[in-house]
Design an enzyme around this catalytic site. Structure first.
Site, mmCIF file in Angstrom:
data_model
loop_
_atom_site.group_PDB
_atom_site.id
_atom_site.type_symbol
_atom_site.label_atom_id
_atom_site.label_comp_id
_atom_site.label_asym_id
_atom_site.label_seq_id
_atom_site.Cartn_x
_atom_site.Cartn_y
_atom_site.Cartn_z
ATOM 1 N N ARG A 234 -32.373 -12.846 -36.086
ATOM 2 C CA ARG A 234 -32.915 -13.873 -37.213
ATOM 3 C C ARG A 234 -32.414 -13.858 -37.927
ATOM 4 O O ARG A 234 -31.436 -13.047 -39.109
ATOM 5 C CB ARG A 234 -34.310 -13.817 -37.585
ATOM 6 C CG ARG A 234 -35.487 -14.318 -36.624
ATOM 7 C CD ARG A 234 -35.121 -15.747 -36.506
ATOM 8 N NE ARG A 234 -36.187 -16.472 -35.674
ATOM 9 C CZ ARG A 234 -36.090 -16.896 -33.926
ATOM 10 N NH1 ARG A 234 -35.134 -16.240 -33.627
ATOM 11 N NH2 ARG A 234 -36.995 -17.087 -32.767
ATOM 12 N N ASP A 258 -25.433 -15.430 -34.211
ATOM 13 C CA ASP A 258 -25.733 -16.480 -33.828
ATOM 14 C C ASP A 258 -26.863 -17.162 -34.542
ATOM 15 O O ASP A 258 -27.769 -17.700 -33.470
ATOM 16 C CB ASP A 258 -26.504 -15.873 -32.145
ATOM 17 C CG ASP A 258 -26.995 -17.058 -31.591
ATOM 18 O OD1 ASP A 258 -26.192 -18.202 -30.931
ATOM 19 O OD2 ASP A 258 -27.801 -17.021 -30.639
ATOM 20 N N GLU A 263 -30.018 -22.048 -41.249
ATOM 21 C CA GLU A 263 -29.525 -22.456 -40.077
ATOM 22 C C GLU A 263 -30.051 -23.966 -39.385
ATOM 23 O O GLU A 263 -29.721 -24.733 -38.994
ATOM 24 C CB GLU A 263 -29.213 -21.472 -38.735
ATOM 25 C CG GLU A 263 -31.146 -21.483 -38.538
ATOM 26 C CD GLU A 263 -30.800 -20.886 -37.335
ATOM 27 O OE1 GLU A 263 -30.086 -19.658 -37.192
ATOM 28 O OE2 GLU A 263 -31.509 -20.544 -36.203
ATOM 29 N N HIS A 295 -26.846 -20.720 -32.723
ATOM 30 C CA HIS A 295 -27.881 -19.875 -32.362
ATOM 31 C C HIS A 295 -28.537 -20.284 -30.416
ATOM 32 O O HIS A 295 -29.821 -21.561 -30.014
ATOM 33 C CB HIS A 295 -30.013 -21.282 -32.522
ATOM 34 C CG HIS A 295 -30.948 -19.468 -32.250
ATOM 35 N ND1 HIS A 295 -31.556 -18.899 -33.937
ATOM 36 C CD2 HIS A 295 -31.496 -19.146 -31.855
ATOM 37 C CE1 HIS A 295 -32.608 -19.035 -32.997
ATOM 38 N NE2 HIS A 295 -32.338 -18.537 -32.411
ATOM 39 N N ALA A 297 -28.500 -17.734 -28.255
ATOM 40 C CA ALA A 297 -28.110 -16.717 -27.542
ATOM 41 C C ALA A 297 -28.927 -16.345 -26.313
ATOM 42 O O ALA A 297 -29.110 -16.031 -24.809
ATOM 43 C CB ALA A 297 -28.745 -15.473 -28.158
HETATM 44 P P1 NAI Z 1 -39.542 -7.804 -29.578
HETATM 45 O O1 NAI Z 1 -41.037 -7.696 -29.643
HETATM 46 O O2 NAI Z 1 -39.620 -7.168 -27.781
HETATM 47 O O3 NAI Z 1 -39.018 -6.531 -30.399
HETATM 48 C C1 NAI Z 1 -39.153 -5.975 -31.196
HETATM 49 C C2 NAI Z 1 -38.705 -4.718 -31.631
HETATM 50 O O4 NAI Z 1 -38.375 -4.786 -32.945
HETATM 51 C C3 NAI Z 1 -40.562 -3.603 -31.593
HETATM 52 O O5 NAI Z 1 -39.809 -2.531 -30.602
HETATM 53 C C4 NAI Z 1 -40.652 -3.743 -33.115
HETATM 54 O O6 NAI Z 1 -41.084 -1.868 -33.004
HETATM 55 C C5 NAI Z 1 -39.309 -3.761 -33.209
HETATM 56 N N1 NAI Z 1 -39.243 -3.548 -35.373
HETATM 57 C C6 NAI Z 1 -40.901 -4.117 -36.325
HETATM 58 N N2 NAI Z 1 -40.298 -4.454 -37.149
HETATM 59 C C7 NAI Z 1 -39.677 -2.879 -37.035
HETATM 60 C C8 NAI Z 1 -39.088 -3.133 -38.232
HETATM 61 N N3 NAI Z 1 -39.379 -3.000 -39.293
HETATM 62 N N4 NAI Z 1 -37.137 -2.078 -38.048
HETATM 63 C C9 NAI Z 1 -36.926 -1.904 -36.525
HETATM 64 N N5 NAI Z 1 -38.224 -2.434 -35.727
HETATM 65 C C10 NAI Z 1 -38.985 -3.048 -35.896
HETATM 66 O O7 NAI Z 1 -39.207 -8.165 -29.519
HETATM 67 P P2 NAI Z 1 -37.302 -9.277 -28.648
HETATM 68 O O8 NAI Z 1 -38.419 -10.327 -27.366
HETATM 69 O O9 NAI Z 1 -36.605 -7.930 -28.640
HETATM 70 O O10 NAI Z 1 -37.233 -9.883 -29.514
HETATM 71 C C11 NAI Z 1 -36.838 -9.777 -30.966
HETATM 72 C C12 NAI Z 1 -35.788 -10.942 -32.017
HETATM 73 O O11 NAI Z 1 -34.972 -11.369 -31.260
HETATM 74 C C13 NAI Z 1 -36.726 -11.959 -31.972
HETATM 75 O O12 NAI Z 1 -38.199 -11.446 -33.380
HETATM 76 C C14 NAI Z 1 -36.467 -13.401 -32.393
HETATM 77 O O13 NAI Z 1 -35.959 -12.919 -33.683
HETATM 78 C C15 NAI Z 1 -34.927 -12.694 -31.744
HETATM 79 N N6 NAI Z 1 -34.606 -13.690 -30.670
HETATM 80 C C16 NAI Z 1 -33.599 -14.339 -31.028
HETATM 81 C C17 NAI Z 1 -32.637 -15.428 -29.714
HETATM 82 C C18 NAI Z 1 -31.400 -15.781 -29.606
HETATM 83 O O14 NAI Z 1 -31.813 -16.779 -29.008
HETATM 84 N N7 NAI Z 1 -31.293 -15.782 -30.897
HETATM 85 C C19 NAI Z 1 -34.154 -15.858 -28.503
HETATM 86 C C20 NAI Z 1 -34.979 -14.810 -28.785
HETATM 87 C C21 NAI Z 1 -35.341 -14.209 -29.911
#
Ligand code: NAI
Length: 329
Positions: A234, A258, A263, A295, A297
């Protein structure tokens, strides 16, 4: 069920239509984003389906509730743009698509790394113009480099698996340790150590108050000179003004994003004939070592199939009064 789909692009409609026979639902597709000015389009709908840059804040939710909307179905994983407390207060449930293809996002992060490093985008243009010079195209071997990963959830894990294949040393920071990654040889360290030791830093944690602007003047000062920073998570994980200073001072050697803090006024639109009023993006685009994608990805065929199917199943579970597996609260 009558469903209002906001921020619709032709490809969103295409995928909803592809799976239209799954349930007997009526869709109305609105190109406009969902915000307090457009929320009244929800009159007569049971469900609104929203995306990453819709502004589902308290003002919007008040209008949705007044119009009788009972469910906000996010067709994305992130939900930082939804006021969950307000939804709860107004008796509206919120569902999302927690995982549709972590590999899609992880692979795009790697695409940004490879492009920035080996400058294939520049080589493509050069060769097509008959310029076969290699000047300034030099890259570096990924093999043996240290990659720092912040956030080792589904996408972070998929990303680590790929980078392991390149022969990189992987350091990670997360509030929860993944045993799978530890078994793979990934080393968890305090965040400042990850900042300090990484040649490449890739962000995969959600945007929340604790993570907002985690890349800023002070964290940049801890990083290696010439660090490569990749953000497919994000935009607001990076303080854009500080990143611009970091690029100008050559602290940041490469920036691949991305996602971008502001954005919502730019991404997903063709603004090629407009005067862009965002000075930060114009400044970022002026650096030869910055690569910005809009965006995209998540944007693979496999991910679009999953997003659509899971969104439809989320709505169906709500209609049937079943347990909402993908509810966010
Ligand atoms: P997920 O929920 O599986 O993993 C997120 C990880 O971040 C978890 O392991 C969690 O413990 C960790 N986390 C939480 N608070 C934290 C902190 N303060 N410091 C470090 N780590 C922390 O989520 P997923 O599926 O891996 O997605 C991650 C992010 O990717 C989403 O939140 C979304 O913002 C972004 N995303 C971007 C996309 C794109 O097209 N560019 C598409 C899908 C998701």
């Amino acid at each position: 069920m009558k469903i209002a789909v906001f921020s619709t692009k032709s490809y969103d409609q295409e995928y909803f239509e592809k799976y239209s026979s799954r349930y007997e639902y009526t869709f109305s597709f609105f190109e406009t984003s969902l915000n307090k000015s457009t929320a009244n389009l929800s009159i007569g709908f049971d469900v609104v389906c929203a995306f990453v840059n819709d502004k589902v804040d308290n003002d919007t939710i008040e209008i949705l509730a007044k119009n009788g909307v009972k469910l906000i179905a996010m067709r994305c994983a992130g939900f930082n743009n939804v006021d969950l407390q307000s939804a709860k207060d107004h008796g509206i449930k919120v569902v999302r698509v927690p995982a549709y293809s972590p590999e899609a996002v992880a692979e795009h992060s790697v695409a940004l790394i490879l492009t920035l490093n080996r400058k294939t985008h520049k080589a493509y243009n050069r060769v097509r113009e008959g310029n076969f010079s290699l000047k300034n195209l030099i890259g570096f071997n990924l093999y043996g480099k240290t990659v720092g990963v912040v956030g080792t959830g589904k996408i972070g894990i998929a990303f680590c698996r790929i980078m392991k294949g390149f022969g990189c040393k992987i350091l990670a920071y997360d509030i929860a340790v993944s045993e799978e990654l530890v078994a793979m040889g990934v080393k968890y360290l305090p965040i400042d150590e990850v900042f300090k030791q990484s040649d490449i830093l890739s962000l995969h944690c959600p945007l929340m108050p604790a993570t907002k602007h985690m890349v800023n003047k002070s964290s940049l000062a801890k990083m290696k000179d010439g660090v490569m920073i990749i953000n497919t998570s994000r935009g607001a994980l990076i303080n854009t003004a500080d990143a611009i200073d970091g690029l100008a001072q050559k602290k940041i050697g490469y920036l691949g994003i991305d996602v971008y803090e502001q954005e919502e006024k730019l991404f997903f639109e063709d603004l090629s004939e407009s005067i862009i009023q965002d000075d930060y993006i114009l400044r970022l685009n002026s650096f030869p070592n910055v690569l910005i994608t809009s965006h995209q990805a998540y944007f693979t065929k496999e991910a679009m199939d999953q997003i659509t199917l899971i969104t439809l199943d989320n709505i169906h579970a709500f209609e049937m009064n079943e347990k909402l597996e993908n509810e966010v609260s």
